[in-house]
Design a protein around this motif. Structure first.
Motif, mmCIF file in Angstrom:
data_model
loop_
_atom_site.group_PDB
_atom_site.id
_atom_site.type_symbol
_atom_site.label_atom_id
_atom_site.label_comp_id
_atom_site.label_asym_id
_atom_site.label_seq_id
_atom_site.Cartn_x
_atom_site.Cartn_y
_atom_site.Cartn_z
ATOM 1 N N GLY A 7 16.054 52.790 130.709
ATOM 2 C CA GLY A 7 15.908 54.230 130.562
ATOM 3 C C GLY A 7 15.288 54.670 129.257
ATOM 4 O O GLY A 7 15.275 55.860 128.952
ATOM 5 N N THR A 10 12.328 57.336 129.486
ATOM 6 C CA THR A 10 12.611 58.719 129.850
ATOM 7 C C THR A 10 13.135 59.528 128.674
ATOM 8 O O THR A 10 13.141 60.755 128.736
ATOM 9 N N ARG A 16 14.196 64.827 129.093
ATOM 10 C CA ARG A 16 14.544 63.457 129.501
ATOM 11 C C ARG A 16 14.130 63.130 130.927
ATOM 12 O O ARG A 16 14.805 62.417 131.639
ATOM 13 N N GLY A 17 13.006 63.693 131.354
ATOM 14 C CA GLY A 17 12.458 63.391 132.672
ATOM 15 C C GLY A 17 13.090 64.166 133.808
ATOM 16 O O GLY A 17 12.806 63.905 134.967
ATOM 17 N N ARG A 18 13.935 65.115 133.505
ATOM 18 C CA ARG A 18 14.620 65.868 134.558
ATOM 19 C C ARG A 18 13.985 67.239 134.745
ATOM 20 O O ARG A 18 13.447 67.812 133.821
ATOM 21 N N LYS A 30 15.667 63.531 138.348
ATOM 22 C CA LYS A 30 14.630 62.858 137.579
ATOM 23 C C LYS A 30 13.305 62.885 138.337
ATOM 24 O O LYS A 30 13.238 62.536 139.505
ATOM 25 N N LEU A 32 10.044 61.126 138.214
ATOM 26 C CA LEU A 32 9.409 59.954 137.626
ATOM 27 C C LEU A 32 8.202 59.448 138.397
ATOM 28 O O LEU A 32 7.498 58.572 137.933
ATOM 29 N N CYS A 45 10.552 63.551 142.821
ATOM 30 C CA CYS A 45 11.770 62.739 142.757
ATOM 31 C C CYS A 45 11.631 61.483 143.621
ATOM 32 O O CYS A 45 10.656 61.310 144.351
#
Length: 51
Positions: A7, A10, A16-18, A30, A32, A45
């Motif tokens: 992680g 992220t 934080r990628g959310r 997330k 990604l 997602c």
């Protein structure tokens, strides 16, 4: 034994990628994966990556 660097990528992303998935509109998930099927280039997602 746990992985030390899991992680790590992220942490540098904004929030934080959310965020909110543009396809299923789930919040706080997330984002990604790149979406290649739709006309809009956006991160999606895990559930929507193959839609």
């Amino acid at each position: 034994m746990g992985k030390a660097n899991r992680g790590k990528g992220t942490l540098e992303m904004p929030n934080r990628g959310r965020g909110t998935c543009p396809i299923c509109e789930t919040e706080g998930i997330k984002l990604l994966y790149d979406n290649n099927t739709s006309k809009v280039d956006a991160k999606v997602c895990k559930r929507c990556r193959n839609k």
